[in-house]
Design a protein around this motif. Structure first.
Motif, PDB file in Angstrom:
ATOM      1  N   PRO A   1     -10.951   1.432  -1.896  1.00 48.28           N
ATOM      2  CA  PRO A   1     -10.501   0.477  -0.812  1.00 48.28           C
ATOM      3  C   PRO A   1     -11.895   0.057   0.070  1.00 48.28           C
ATOM      4  O   PRO A   1     -11.921  -1.172   0.532  1.00 48.28           O
TER       5      PRO A   1
ATOM      6  N   LEU B   1      -3.083  -1.023  -3.138  1.00 50.62           N
ATOM      7  CA  LEU B   1      -3.648   0.202  -3.671  1.00 50.62           C
ATOM      8  C   LEU B   1      -2.713   1.445  -3.497  1.00 50.62           C
ATOM      9  O   LEU B   1      -1.924   1.283  -2.208  1.00 50.62           O
TER      10      LEU B   1
ATOM     11  N   VAL C   1       0.850  -1.282  -0.160  1.00 51.53           N
ATOM     12  CA  VAL C   1       0.004  -0.079  -0.017  1.00 51.53           C
ATOM     13  C   VAL C   1       0.918   1.310   0.177  1.00 51.53           C
ATOM     14  O   VAL C   1       1.766   1.129   0.797  1.00 51.53           O
TER      15      VAL C   1
ATOM     16  N   PHE D   1      -7.527   7.567  -5.897  1.00 51.75           N
ATOM     17  CA  PHE D   1      -7.294   6.263  -6.133  1.00 51.75           C
ATOM     18  C   PHE D   1      -7.354   6.235  -7.617  1.00 51.75           C
ATOM     19  O   PHE D   1      -8.382   7.032  -8.260  1.00 51.75           O
TER      20      PHE D   1
ATOM     21  N   CYS E   1      -8.572  -3.344   2.656  1.00 52.04           N
ATOM     22  CA  CYS E   1      -8.894  -3.797   1.429  1.00 52.04           C
ATOM     23  C   CYS E   1      -7.767  -5.102   0.967  1.00 52.04           C
ATOM     24  O   CYS E   1      -8.325  -6.161   0.254  1.00 52.04           O
ATOM     25  N   ARG E   2      -6.761  -4.734   1.195  1.00 53.06           N
ATOM     26  CA  ARG E   2      -5.621  -5.858   0.864  1.00 53.06           C
ATOM     27  C   ARG E   2      -5.822  -7.001   1.590  1.00 53.06           C
ATOM     28  O   ARG E   2      -5.710  -8.176   1.221  1.00 53.06           O
TER      29      ARG E   2
ATOM     30  N   ALA F   1      -7.874   2.146   5.074  1.00 43.55           N
ATOM     31  CA  ALA F   1      -8.682   1.474   4.211  1.00 43.55           C
ATOM     32  C   ALA F   1      -8.273   0.664   3.129  1.00 43.55           C
ATOM     33  O   ALA F   1      -8.631  -0.418   2.666  1.00 43.55           O
ATOM     34  N   SER F   2      -7.085   1.024   2.582  1.00 44.30           N
ATOM     35  CA  SER F   2      -6.202   0.222   1.794  1.00 44.30           C
ATOM     36  C   SER F   2      -5.652  -1.126   2.198  1.00 44.30           C
ATOM     37  O   SER F   2      -5.725  -2.197   1.637  1.00 44.30           O
TER      38      SER F   2
END
Length: 776
Positions: free
Chosen positions: A388, A186, A110, A735, A178-179, A174-175
């Motif tokens: 994300p 991201l 990230v 993003f 998401c990962r 958030a990224s």
């Protein structure tokens, strides 16, 4: 286990933006490695640097040394989960420390970058100081009238740094979240200029409404710099010479103030009938004079004791940030932590099941110490997320600005946000031509529910059962009365993250009291810094002097405490998601406007022996000193920012100045009047000295017409039920390929949401007819 304990984040940045972001990450368990150049962070001499470096490890790296640079790249690609940086784009790429290069080796990494003005437009090369961004974007014009002179006024509170640092935290978290789901890393970018977005309250849409003929263009613009405060937001002086800020926004709160303060006669005297905003001018001004006189019959403490006991009046004394460190609501809600002889800013939020911890002073480390680690485990890459928070559902039961704007920020990160409104809609829709509501409700689905009804509560329970996050801004005890308290909703959904975001927090004397933005503005120190100093309490003021001081105080007390809180809400919500991923369960989380605005006062929200004082804004509202202030040019105003030794030396050589001369300020005042604003901005920014126009368009117009804004893609196209297609200010963090929503009418998704919850057509019609719900 702390929520972020499995993550390592490399802080490849200088100064407070990435510093404060890294502090929040470290407070909740992340292993934050701060990369410093030989000689240290150039901003390390700022008194607050101990704050933003707490809980971290420091690795000194000479980026000009190829061997050390190679080791840093290996450290990132072999051990890190995320990188956040203030390195300029060209330098990142030349050092091969950019997102594209690093993610070729680590697709799950990230990456977040921060700049002053963004990296695409004509101001991309300008130095990234808060004062420059605030001046160029027109923010300083908004404070015109605070000082006794025409022109822009220095904007003291560093809201851009606050909002941008929180944006870095929310983008990073958030990224990372998401990962966990996708295995994909991201990358995002943000800037101090984007950090100004929350403080523009949707008025940027007004020129579009004029052009469309939806709103009639006024024949002349009102000069708000000379306007007196409205009664609900009025500053008042007490018998001991101190000042209270009132914050009774809604009609019932203003009525509470009248009742509790001894103005009951307004309810029976015919001349006061109706909305106080529409009282006859002579009647209004006579009441204002009577109010000034009556409020001086008690001391500030006596009035506050009375209001606290009453529990229904929004008011608070004006305080400096140092005085706020001892405020009982600040202390009892944990917004100040004592370590040894140091009192300092506490945690950004109270995660009741997975709390954070204020860390110790930064410690030095080496490459060798940091090698034995692997990044947090992730799944095999699956899917291709664009934003994300895709797949996250948030239910917002809140009104006005702070919590709704926080939820809209999460919507811009990809979350689905369902807004529960009363049958009459969020009251904010009826204010400011709904411009503010258009900003605070972008990207949401609206459902209007009577939460006082059993059937309405049943609908809310079904929504809670499908939600990841429930966000509200009710006072203590109100959710339970409406059947939407944490205990009840968590039994329906044990994984629910339940966020209470109100005025004062659950503890302390203000726990059950109302609050609106002028209250924390006055209470946490921002306004006193902006105004320069409060009047001497021993000095008698006549009526005209009290009127003028009240006008200045409210002029200095603009809307920023609400957006300051919104940014913390976004951070907190994603912290809750990260905590749930670790613990497997939801929890109740508290944050409040006092704590969020303590964070906005980050530069002075601490004390220790021999701490230097916060620098004063001069009495003319120019700035903080000769090299960081407003100056008048031939045809307007500029803001100068020469901060580092290199910048000061360059300025001295260019303008043939003695920087140490005691007459430097007057010399610069004379010099800057010899050329135009445009000439000075071009000449000085070309050689790397911060100098920008400060008398250009105010923020609404600036964001609509400035070419740099256009090239940065800050405006995005959206839709509104009454306006059609329009342009709004876009996301805080960018993003690749993100798309962003507009605003819908109150109850615009009532029918579709009820169908999604399993109600059939007949049941929906019955709910509408019985006034349980409203659909538009």
């Amino acid at each position: 286990m702390k929520p972020l304990q499995s993550f390592r984040v490399i802080e490849l940045g200088n100064g407070p933006v990435t510093g404060l972001a890294g502090m929040v990450l470290a407070d909740f368990g992340a292993d934050v490695i701060k990369i410093d150049p030989p000689g240290g962070d150039p901003f390390g001499e700022m008194p607050a640097s101990f704050l933003w470096t707490r809980g971290k490890r420091r690795l000194t790296v000479d980026l000009g040394n190829s061997a050390e640079l190679d080791e840093l790249r290996c450290l990132i690609t072999n051990t890190a989960d995320g990188v956040m940086t203030t390195l300029r784009k060209q330098k990142r790429e030349s050092l091969r420390l950019d997102s594209k290069t690093l993610q070729e080796s680590r697709p799950d990494l990230v990456y977040g970058s921060v700049s002053g003005f963004g990296e695409k437009g004509p101001y991309a090369h300008y130095p990234g100081y808060e004062g420059l961004v605030a001046a160029k974007s027109g923010r300083m014009i908004k404070f015109a009238g605070v000082a006794d002179r025409p022109g822009p006024n220095f904007s003291a509170l560093q809201v851009g740094i606050h909002a941008t640092s929180q944006t870095v935290v929310s983008g990073m978290l958030a990224s990372l979240e998401c990962r966990r789901k996708t295995g994909i890393g991201l990358s995002f970018e943000t800037s101090l200029l984007r950090g100004m977005i929350p403080y523009e309250m949707g008025v940027s849409a007004l020129s579009q409404l004029y052009d469309k003929g939806i709103v009639q263009r006024p024949q002349r613009e009102r000069d708000r710099s000379v306007s007196m405060p409205t009664l609900n937001y009025h500053p008042v002086r007490t018998s001991d010479g101190k000042w209270l800020q009132l914050g009774n926004l809604l009609p019932h709160l203003l009525d509470n103030f009248f009742r509790a303060s001894g103005f009951d006669y307004v309810f029976t005297d015919p001349k006061y009938q109706g909305d106080p905003f529409r009282w006859d001018r002579e009647v209004l001004e006579q009441f204002r004079d009577d109010m000034f006189e009556h409020m001086q019959t008690r001391t500030a403490n006596e009035w506050m004791d009375h209001y606290v006991e009453d529990g229904e009046v929004a008011a608070h004394p004006y305080q400096t940030s140092q005085e706020a460190l001892s405020d009982p609501d600040v202390v009892m809600n944990g917004h100040v932590v004592t370590k040894g002889e140091t009192r300092q800013l506490g945690l950004v939020a109270n995660l009741t099941e997975t709390p954070g911890e204020v860390g110790a002073a930064i410690k030095d480390t080496t490459f060798l110490d940091l090698q034995n680690r692997k990044p947090a485990s992730i799944p095999v890459a699956n899917g291709s997320p664009i934003l994300p928070l895709e797949g996250v559902t948030i239910v917002e039961s809140a009104t006005i600005i702070a919590a709704p704007l926080g939820a809209s920020t999460l919507s811009d990160l990809g979350a689905r946000v369902i807004k529960i409104e009363p049958l009459t809609g969020d009251p904010f829709r009826g204010m400011m031509r709904a411009l503010g509501a258009s900003k605070c409700n972008v990207g949401k689905e609206s459902i209007c529910i009577d939460l006082k009804s059993h059937e309405g509560q049943a609908i809310a329970h079904k929504l809670a059962g499908r939600a990841d996050i429930w966000l509200h801004n009710y006072r203590v005890g109100v959710p339970e009365k409406l059947g939407i308290g944490y205990q009840e909703l968590s039994e329906l959904n044990p994984g629910l993250i339940y966020i209470s975001a109100n005025g004062y927090g659950p503890n302390g004397p203000g726990a059950k009291r109302p609050s609106t933005h002028p209250v924390p503005g006055a209470a946490l120190g921002g306004v006193v810094w902006q105004i320069g100093a409060m009047p001497d309490p021993e000095r008698e003021l006549n009526n005209a002097e009290m009127r003028e001081m009240a006008r200045k105080l409210l002029r200095a007390n603009e809307v920023n405490p609400d957006p300051n809180t919104s940014m913390v809400i976004a951070t907190t919500a994603i912290l809750g998601l990260c905590a749930r991923s670790v613990s497997g369960k939801g929890q109740k989380i508290f944050l409040d406007m006092f704590g969020a605005n303590a964070y906005a006062n980050w530069d002075d929200f601490f004390s220790y022996p021999d701490k230097p004082p916060r620098p004063n804004v001069d009495s003319n509202g120019f700035g903080l000193g000769p090299l960081y202030r407003l100056y008048e040019a031939q045809d307007g105003w500029i803001f100068l920012a020469a901060v580092t030794p290199k910048e000061k030396q360059l300025l001295a050589q260019t303008l043939i100045l003695d920087i140490e001369n005691e007459n430097l300020e007057s010399r610069l005042e004379c010099l800057f009047k010899t050329k135009s604003v445009a000439e000075w901005e071009t000449e000085l920014t070309r050689i790397g000295i911060g100098c920008v126009e400060a008398s250009g368009p105010v923020p609404p117009q600036f964001f609509m017409v400035d070419e740099h804004v256009a090239q940065e893609g800050i405006l995005v196209e959206a839709t509104h039920p009454d306006w059609g297609t329009y342009k709004r200010l876009g996301p805080m963090s960018v993003f690749d390929n993100g798309s962003y929503g507009g605003t819908e009418a109150a109850g615009g998704s009532t029918t579709s949401l009820l169908k999604e919850l399993g109600y059939d057509g007949n049941e929906i019609s019955e709910l509408v007819e019985s006034n349980v719900v409203r659909a538009s």
